[in-house]
Enzyme design. Structure first.
Site, PDB file in Angstrom:
ATOM      1  N   SER A 112      -2.168   3.492   4.767  1.00 23.03           N
ATOM      2  CA  SER A 112      -2.058   4.301   3.376  1.00 23.03           C
ATOM      3  C   SER A 112      -1.241   5.206   3.556  1.00 23.03           C
ATOM      4  O   SER A 112      -1.242   5.955   4.616  1.00 23.03           O
ATOM      5  CB  SER A 112      -3.541   4.904   3.028  1.00 23.03           C
ATOM      6  OG  SER A 112      -4.216   5.442   4.150  1.00 23.03           O
ATOM      7  N   ALA A 113      -0.643   5.686   2.289  1.00 26.51           N
ATOM      8  CA  ALA A 113       0.482   6.712   2.530  1.00 26.51           C
ATOM      9  C   ALA A 113       0.304   7.679   1.198  1.00 26.51           C
ATOM     10  O   ALA A 113      -0.659   7.606   0.364  1.00 26.51           O
ATOM     11  CB  ALA A 113       1.780   6.182   2.593  1.00 26.51           C
ATOM     12  N   SER A 114       1.330   8.461   1.072  1.00 27.46           N
ATOM     13  CA  SER A 114       1.491   9.216  -0.344  1.00 27.46           C
ATOM     14  C   SER A 114       1.522   8.521  -1.456  1.00 27.46           C
ATOM     15  O   SER A 114       0.985   8.901  -2.657  1.00 27.46           O
ATOM     16  CB  SER A 114       2.478  10.346  -0.238  1.00 27.46           C
ATOM     17  OG  SER A 114       3.856   9.663   0.024  1.00 27.46           O
ATOM     18  N   VAL A 118      -1.013  -0.420   1.938  1.00 29.77           N
ATOM     19  CA  VAL A 118      -0.585  -1.751   2.458  1.00 29.77           C
ATOM     20  C   VAL A 118      -1.733  -2.580   2.566  1.00 29.77           C
ATOM     21  O   VAL A 118      -2.811  -2.093   3.527  1.00 29.77           O
ATOM     22  CB  VAL A 118       0.291  -1.681   3.464  1.00 29.77           C
ATOM     23  CG1 VAL A 118       0.854  -3.108   3.978  1.00 29.77           C
ATOM     24  CG2 VAL A 118       1.810  -0.914   3.255  1.00 29.77           C
ATOM     25  N   LYS A 132       2.402  -4.225  -0.595  1.00 35.53           N
ATOM     26  CA  LYS A 132       2.555  -2.590  -0.730  1.00 35.53           C
ATOM     27  C   LYS A 132       2.125  -2.412  -1.980  1.00 35.53           C
ATOM     28  O   LYS A 132       3.102  -2.787  -3.003  1.00 35.53           O
ATOM     29  CB  LYS A 132       3.952  -2.276  -0.276  1.00 35.53           C
ATOM     30  CG  LYS A 132       4.179  -0.995  -0.197  1.00 35.53           C
ATOM     31  CD  LYS A 132       5.748  -0.388   0.158  1.00 35.53           C
ATOM     32  CE  LYS A 132       5.924   1.030  -0.126  1.00 35.53           C
ATOM     33  NZ  LYS A 132       7.289   1.528   0.469  1.00 35.53           N
ATOM     34  N   ASP A 263      12.812   7.999   5.555  1.00 33.61           N
ATOM     35  CA  ASP A 263      11.272   8.272   5.688  1.00 33.61           C
ATOM     36  C   ASP A 263      11.159   7.978   7.086  1.00 33.61           C
ATOM     37  O   ASP A 263      10.442   6.819   7.399  1.00 33.61           O
ATOM     38  CB  ASP A 263      10.631   7.385   4.776  1.00 33.61           C
ATOM     39  CG  ASP A 263       9.281   7.898   4.337  1.00 33.61           C
ATOM     40  OD1 ASP A 263       8.942   8.748   5.116  1.00 33.61           O
ATOM     41  OD2 ASP A 263       8.460   7.053   3.758  1.00 33.61           O
TER      42      ASP A 263
END
Length: 415
Positions: A112-114, A118, A132, A263
Site C-alpha cells: 500500500s502506498a500514497s 496492490v 495496482k 520514485d
C-alpha cells in the site's frame, strides 16, 4: 463534509510542521519525533498528494532531523491500507462482475502506498497477476489536496525561499502527482522499458496486461521477488550484484535514454530467485535533458576538484544560488564530505562517516538556504538521485565511482 474534514486535518498537520520549523529556525528545540509520529498517523490515513510529499521528504534523510526522518521513512512500507470494500468498488467499476475474470483476488494488499495499493489475483486462465488499484475518489481530491500543499509550502518563506521558487517547486510536484494518476501512461512505460531492456538478462520489468488495464487499475503479470528493503540481511555477493545492476541501469537510463525512474523508494525494487533486479513501478518517469546533466556534472566536477568558487559558478549556471555572499566554507566542507565516495577504487556506500558528516552539515545548509536556493526545476531530479543513492547505501554497495564518473565528466566537459 468529508472534504472539509480532510482540509482541516491537512492544515492542522501543516501548522504543527510550521511551528516546529519556526522554533528550529529561531534556535529553539523542536520535538521532531512527536511531529513525525503525528505526520505518519495522519498522512497514512489521508494518503494522496500530502503523503506523497512526505515520502519525498523521507528520502532526504541526510538533511532532515533524524527523528523526523525515521518516522517519515515508515510511510514507505507501513502505510495503513485502505479497507477492501472500497478497493473492491474500484475493481467492480472497471471490470464489472469480478468472478467473470478472476478465480481469486487477495483482499489483503500486497503493498500500500500514497496513491494506490496492490493486490495479487489469479485470472480465469490461471495467470497470476498483480492489480495496482488507485484509491477511490483520488482524482477528485487531488486538486484540493494540492491547494493545501501549496499553502503549507508557504512555510518555505521562513527559510527565505522566494515565492517564485516555491511556485516552481509546487508546479513540478503537481505535475509529477498528476502524472502518477495516469495508469495508461504507466502501462505504456512498462511496455517501453520491456522493449528497451529486452536483452538485459539481469533486469526484469513486469509485463502489463493490456486487456485488464484501465484508467484506475493497472494489471501486470506477477513477478515474485524480495523487496530491496528486506535485502539488508542477504548475502554480500547478492547485494553487490544488485548494487552493480542498479548503478548500471541508472547510468544507462540517464546517459543513453535521457530518462530517470523518479520514485526510488525501496518498495519499488526487488530481487528475484536468480538475483536479477526487478523494477516494479514506473508510474513516475521524468525526462532528463543532456544540458541539465552536463550542468549537474559540472557541479560535481568542481566539488571533486575541491574548488568552492567553481562550485558557486556551477550552481548559478544551474539556476540556483541567489543573493550576495557565496557560502564558500560550506561548499568546501560539502566537497570534502563526498570526496571519499569518489576516491580511486571501490568505496563503501555504507560508510557511516560520510553520512554523519553530511548530516552534521545539514543545519548549516538550511541556515544558508537564502543564499543557496537550489534550482526548483532540478529539485525532483536531485531528490530522485538522492533516493537512488540511499538504495545503494541500503545494499551496502561497494562501487568504484571514480572510474564510473571519469567518462561522464569527460562527456560533460565536451561541447
Amino acid at each position: 463534509m468529508r472534504e472539509r474534514g480532510r482540509r482541516r486535518r491537512l492544515l492542522g498537520l501543516g501548522a504543527r510542521t510550521g511551528g516546529a520549523m519556526i522554533r528550529s529556525r529561531l534556535g529553539g528545540q523542536a520535538d521532531w519525533r512527536t511531529l513525525g509520529e503525528a505526520l505518519f498517523e495522519g498522512l497514512s490515513e489521508l494518503k494522496g498528494p500530502a503523503m506523497k510529499l512526505a515520502q519525498f521528504m523521507a528520502q532526504w534523510d541526510d538533511l532532515l532531523p533524524p527523528d523526523l526522518a525515521d518516522e517519515l521513512a515508515r510511510l514507505q512500507c507501513q502505510a495503513e491500507p485502505m479497507p477492501w470494500p472500497r478497493i473492491r468498488e474500484v475493481l467492480v467499476a472497471q471490470y464489472g462482475e469480478l468472478d467473470r475474470l478472476f478465480t481469486d483476488i487477495e483482499t489483503a494488499p500486497f503493498a500500500s502506498a500514497s496513491m494506490g495499493q496492490v493486490h495479487r489475483a489469479t485470472t480465469r486462465e490461471g495467470v497470476r497477476v498483480v492489480l495496482k488499484v488507485q484509491y477511490p475518489g483520488l482524482p477528485e481530491v487531488l486538486e484540493s489536496d494540492l491547494a493545501q500543499v501549496r499553502y503549507m509550502m508557504r512555510l518555505g518563506r521562513w527559510l527565505k525561499v522566494p515565492q517564485v521558487r516555491l511556485d516552481a517547486l509546487f508546479e513540478e510536484l503537481a505535475q509529477s502527482l498528476r502524472g502518477e494518476l495516469d495508469y495508461h501512461a504507466e502501462a505504456r512505460a512498462l511496455a517501453r522499458y520491456r522493449r528497451r531492456y529486452a536483452d538485459r538478462d539481469w533486469l526484469v520489468i513486469p509485463e502489463p496486461l493490456e486487456s485488464l488495464c484501465g484508467p484506475h487499475v493497472l494489471a501486470m503479470r506477477h513477478v515474485a521477488g524480495t523487496p530491496l528493503r528486506e535485502l539488508e540481511v542477504a548475502s554480500d555477493d547478492l547485494r553487490q550484484r544488485l548494487a552493480m545492476h542498479l548503478a548500471d541501469w541508472l547510468t544507462e537510463e540517464l546517459f543513453t535514454h535521457g530518462e530517470l525512474h523518479a520514485d526510488p523508494h525501496a518498495g519499488n525494487f526487488a530481487s528475484d530467485a536468480e538475483g536479477r533486479l526487478i523494477v516494479y513501478d514506473l508510474g513516475a518517469v521524468i525526462p532528463v535533458p543532456p544540458a541539465r546533466l552536463k550542468a549537474m556534472l559540472a557541479l560535481l566536477d568542481a566539488a571533486l576538484d575541491q574548488d568552492p568558487m567553481a562550485m558557486d559558478t556551477a550552481l548559478r549556471r544551474l539556476g540556483g544560488r541567489q543573493g550576495e555572499g557565496a557560502p564558500l566554507a560550506l561548499y568546501r566542507e560539502s566537497a570534502e564530505a563526498i570526496a571519499p565516495l569518489f576516491a580511486s577504487g571501490p568505496q563503501d556506500f555504507s560508510d557511516v562517516r560520510v553520512h554523519r558528516r553530511l548530516r552534521e552539515l545539514s543545519p548549516r545548509v538550511w541556515a544558508a538556504m537564502d543564499r543557496l536556493q537550489p534550482p526548483a526545476d532540478t529539485l525532483l531530479l536531485s531528490r530522485t538521485l538522492n533516493g537512488h543513492y540511499w538504495n545503494l547505501v541500503r545494499l551496502g554497495a561497494r562501487l568504484d565511482m571514480h572510474e564510473r564518473s571519469r567518462p561522464l565528466l569527460k562527456w560533460a566537459r565536451s561541447d
